[in-house]
Design a protein around this motif. Structure first.
Motif, PDB file in Angstrom:
ATOM      1  N   TRP A   1       1.010  -1.559   0.153  1.00 55.17           N
ATOM      2  CA  TRP A   1      -0.094   0.523   0.297  1.00 55.17           C
ATOM      3  C   TRP A   1       1.011   1.727  -0.017  1.00 55.17           C
ATOM      4  N   LEU A   2       0.542   2.341  -0.070  1.00 56.49           N
ATOM      5  CA  LEU A   2       0.999   3.424  -0.816  1.00 56.49           C
ATOM      6  C   LEU A   2       0.292   4.826  -0.614  1.00 56.49           C
ATOM      7  N   THR A   3       0.871   5.457   0.074  1.00 53.88           N
ATOM      8  CA  THR A   3      -0.010   7.447  -0.257  1.00 53.88           C
ATOM      9  C   THR A   3       1.071   8.213  -0.814  1.00 53.88           C
ATOM     10  N   ARG A   4       0.481   9.500  -2.071  1.00 54.78           N
ATOM     11  CA  ARG A   4       1.300  10.511  -2.432  1.00 54.78           C
ATOM     12  C   ARG A   4      -0.212  11.277  -3.457  1.00 54.78           C
ATOM     13  N   LEU A   5       0.770  12.630  -3.521  1.00 53.65           N
ATOM     14  CA  LEU A   5      -0.298  13.820  -4.549  1.00 53.65           C
ATOM     15  C   LEU A   5      -0.673  13.199  -5.762  1.00 53.65           C
ATOM     16  N   VAL A   6      -1.878  13.357  -6.204  1.00 53.44           N
ATOM     17  CA  VAL A   6      -2.289  12.432  -7.514  1.00 53.44           C
ATOM     18  C   VAL A   6      -2.836  14.060  -8.505  1.00 53.44           C
ATOM     19  N   ASP A   7      -2.794  13.818  -9.326  1.00 58.88           N
ATOM     20  CA  ASP A   7      -3.173  15.190 -10.384  1.00 58.88           C
ATOM     21  C   ASP A   7      -4.659  14.481 -11.149  1.00 58.88           C
ATOM     22  N   PRO A   8      -5.996  15.402 -10.172  1.00 59.73           N
ATOM     23  CA  PRO A   8      -7.046  15.102 -10.403  1.00 59.73           C
ATOM     24  C   PRO A   8      -7.187  14.417 -12.057  1.00 59.73           C
ATOM     25  N   ALA A   9      -6.616  15.099 -12.809  1.00 61.48           N
ATOM     26  CA  ALA A   9      -6.832  15.138 -14.137  1.00 61.48           C
ATOM     27  C   ALA A   9      -6.116  13.227 -14.876  1.00 61.48           C
ATOM     28  N   SER A  10      -5.406  13.021 -13.974  1.00 62.82           N
ATOM     29  CA  SER A  10      -5.127  11.390 -14.369  1.00 62.82           C
ATOM     30  C   SER A  10      -6.022  10.103 -14.223  1.00 62.82           C
ATOM     31  N   ILE A  11      -6.894  10.774 -13.488  1.00 61.13           N
ATOM     32  CA  ILE A  11      -7.062   9.774 -12.819  1.00 61.13           C
ATOM     33  C   ILE A  11      -8.431   9.059 -13.959  1.00 61.13           C
ATOM     34  N   SER A  12      -8.130   7.738 -13.977  1.00 61.32           N
ATOM     35  CA  SER A  12      -8.401   6.793 -14.925  1.00 61.32           C
ATOM     36  C   SER A  12      -9.986   7.218 -15.145  1.00 61.32           C
ATOM     37  N   HIS A  13     -10.214   7.259 -15.985  1.00 61.51           N
ATOM     38  CA  HIS A  13     -11.880   7.681 -16.529  1.00 61.51           C
ATOM     39  C   HIS A  13     -12.286   8.776 -16.374  1.00 61.51           C
TER      40      HIS A  13
END
Length: 313
Positions: free
Chosen positions: A176-188
């Motif tokens: 398991w992991l945690t991190r920052l994400v760009d919302p535009a990169s989320i699948s679908h």
């Protein structure tokens, strides 16, 4: 001659309208409008079954390209967002535990040449703001073990806030992991954003990601796999609402942002406790913990506060 018979022979346009009733009813079941599927969820299920039988897709071929998915690989089905899901749901022949709050389905995706991979996308809302998204992907039958290295790669990414590798000897992986994400990169994301906009629901400018990845070996160099990705909104609380730029949430910037750093620490602690619950769900062994334990462990740091209105209720 009856009145109906006379009308039948003397009113060709009326007769044509009667003929057209049958194909239009059939088209309504194949392509049901959104307002009907919301009122009659069973209609969406019937449409999905018809689409599967005919080998059809529910979305245009380019609807998802900007979101990182490849809709040509699967069938995307829109779900009625009025459904209220709590605690746990059946998923890919297993159990998917849900974090605290009420979750609503957005889309289901069936991928693979023979529909081996199922993907569910769920949303949680407070007021008119997204507090969480879940993208769960699981195999419904064993797939080639060659897929394992790609799944395992993120567990070792140095951009993670934190990662924990419980097992890593291919084809077995659990981490398991945690991190920052760009919302535009989320699948679908294109499809997700469109559905949320229809409901008047706003996506936050920042999302943090908690990932759980698990694979177990099956026969003939294949494996069973599940990935549960939980996106949390970190800027919906008073102490963090001014930190609306992703720049405040990078791993390097946390030392200068005490409120952001505190949220990330709480997310790491929460995920460390939630990962074993996801593991139990993968094994369909929810008796490994009590309902009280699961309720306590489900309280992620972005969970809605009691008494807040949900526009989908």
């Amino acid at each position: 001659m009856s009145a109906f018979s006379r009308l039948w022979y003397r009113a060709p346009l009326w007769r044509l309208c009667l003929y057209l009733i049958v194909p239009f009813v059939a088209l309504t079941f194949v392509f049901p409008p959104a307002y009907l599927t919301r009122r009659l969820p069973r209609m969406a299920q019937i449409a999905t079954a018809i689409h599967h039988r005919l080998g059809m897709q529910d979305t245009p071929a380019d609807a998802d390209q900007a979101g990182g998915g490849n809709p040509g690989d699967g069938v995307v089905t829109m779900m009625p967002m009025t459904d209220r899901l709590t605690k746990a749901i059946p998923f890919a022949g297993r159990i998917l535990p849900l974090p605290a709050g009420v979750w609503h389905p957005i889309i289901n995706v069936i991928e693979g040449p023979h529909g081996e991979v199922l993907e569910n996308v769920l949303v949680r809302v407070q007021g008119h703001i997204v507090t969480g998204l879940i993208v769960a992907s699981g195999t419904t039958q064993p797939v080639s073990a060659a897929a394992n290295p790609a799944m395992d790669m993120e567990c070792h990414d140095d951009r993670n806030y934190m990662s924990h590798i419980g097992a890593s000897h291919p084809p077995v992986t659990e981490c398991w992991l945690t991190r920052l994400v760009d919302p535009a990169s989320i699948s679908h994301m294109n499809v997700i954003a469109s559905r949320l906009k229809e409901e008047g629901i706003v996506l936050p400018p920042v999302l943090l990601r908690a990932n759980w990845i698990n694979t177990t070996p099956a026969a003939d160099d294949s494996l069973n796999a599940e990935t549960v990705t939980i996106y949390l909104n970190p800027v919906n609380a008073n102490e963090t609402k001014i930190l609306r730029s992703p720049d405040f949430w990078t791993k390097e910037a946390l030392a200068q942002q005490p409120a952001a750093n505190d949220f990330v620490k709480r997310m790491n602690t929460w995920m460390a406790g939630w990962a074993p619950v996801l593991h139990d769900g993968f094994n369909s062994d929810m008796l490994a913990s009590s309902e009280e334990q699961r309720a306590r462990l489900s309280l992620d740091p972005a969970a809605p506060r009691p008494g807040e209105a949900n526009p989908l209720d």
